[in-house]
Write an enzyme that holds these catalytic residues in place. Structure first.
Site, PDB file in Angstrom:
ATOM      1  N   ARG A 201      65.023  56.863  64.199  1.00  0.00           N
ATOM      2  CA  ARG A 201      66.478  56.882  64.343  1.00  0.00           C
ATOM      3  C   ARG A 201      66.846  56.177  65.655  1.00  0.00           C
ATOM      4  NH1 ARG A 201      68.686  62.834  63.011  1.00  0.00           N
ATOM      5  NH2 ARG A 201      70.575  61.787  63.698  1.00  0.00           N
TER       6      ARG A 201
ATOM      7  N   ASP B  90      68.651  54.266  68.718  1.00  0.00           N
ATOM      8  CA  ASP B  90      69.875  54.546  69.458  1.00  0.00           C
ATOM      9  C   ASP B  90      70.861  53.390  69.373  1.00  0.00           C
ATOM     10  OD1 ASP B  90      68.923  57.001  70.292  1.00  0.00           O
ATOM     11  OD2 ASP B  90      68.151  56.243  72.196  1.00  0.00           O
TER      12      ASP B  90
ATOM     13  N   ARG C  90      62.297  53.492  76.362  1.00  0.00           N
ATOM     14  CA  ARG C  90      63.204  53.020  77.412  1.00  0.00           C
ATOM     15  C   ARG C  90      62.871  53.661  78.755  1.00  0.00           C
ATOM     16  NH1 ARG C  90      68.783  54.504  75.217  1.00  0.00           N
ATOM     17  NH2 ARG C  90      69.423  53.735  77.266  1.00  0.00           N
TER      18      ARG C  90
END
Length: 269
Positions: free
Chosen positions: A57, A59, A217
């Protein structure tokens, strides 16, 4: 209608998308998402919007070239695609979806899967890439696909940091803990984490059995801090051991990140 078409069938779609204009993958009322656009297109074609499961999923702002989704389709939905063989029907479904979803989303593959197949839970590994433009000025043509870092980065130092991440670790310091599952395990197994450079472009490739929210990230942010000289490569071990989100360096922006592959049993990347 064939006898086996009286029951729901599982469909697998392979997707690519440019995440710039989406508020992430998951459907979210009031904002544009990848799942929202996909569900609307499926409803238009099939007459229903089946719940869609994604391997990852992503971002807001994150891209994909190897996303996988699965959903159930009933006999009525199959009839609406046409009366040809299942493979031809799925090719027709992919073509219809692409007419509705292009240019921001592309269906690159469509097939019937086994009843037990689930895009998320059947996956055994995922691969991401993160791109950085490391020079004084950004490239406007790819500004939404790579993070512009004007300060010089030492790729050798960044690789020294990344090596500490390979293996099974508790990645609490590099993850945003799920609000609905505060006790969920954040232990993951990273099998590859490597930086390479070609001119001004830096590429980070990472593979793991699974990733928690914002993990890639956060790792990129840590490696960039090391590459700038703000952190030591050996700090990564201490950050992992701390199991606190504030122990890590600031997180990297989403637009440099791409989900590039999902692996299932008996498949290669």
């Amino acid at each position: 209608m064939n006898e086996h078409e009286s029951e729901d069938r599982t469909v697998r779609l392979d997707l690519s998308y440019r995440g710039t204009g989406f508020r992430g993958f998951a459907a979210n009322a009031g904002v544009r998402t990848v799942a929202g656009d996909l569900n609307a297109a499926l409803e238009r074609i099939l007459g229903e919007a089946p719940p869609v499961t994604a391997a990852g999923r992503t971002d807001a702002g994150v891209h994909a070239t190897g996303q996988v989704v699965s959903f159930k389709i009933g006999s009525e939905g199959l009839r609406r695609i046409g009366d040809s063989q299942p493979g031809d029907r799925l090719d027709r479904l992919a073509a219809s979806l692409n007419r509705l979803l292009n240019p921001d989303i592309a269906v690159t593959g469509a097939a019937l899967a086994t009843d037990s197949f689930d895009a998320r839970h059947s996956a055994i590994a995922r691969a991401y890439e993160y791109r950085i433009r490391n020079e004084a000025h950004l490239d406007p043509r790819s500004a939404d696909l790579e993070w512009h870092v004007p300060q010089r980065l030492d790729v050798d130092r960044m690789n020294a940091a990344a090596r500490h991440l390979v293996g099974e670790h508790d990645f609490t310091s590099f993850c945003r803990r799920p609000k609905n599952r505060p006790d969920a395990s954040l232990v993951r197994t990273v099998t590859q984490a490597h930086w390479s450079a070609e001119g001004a472009q830096l590429l980070f490739e990472i593979v793991a059995n699974a990733f928690c929210h914002q993990m890639v990230r956060a790792i990129v942010g840590q490696c960039v801090a090391v590459g700038r000289g703000d952190r030591s490569a050996d700090d990564v071990s201490a950050v992992l051991a701390a199991r606190r989100r504030d122990a890590a360096a600031p997180i990297a922006p989403p637009h440099g990140l791409t989900l590039v592959a999902v692996r299932y049993r008996d498949e290669e990347f």
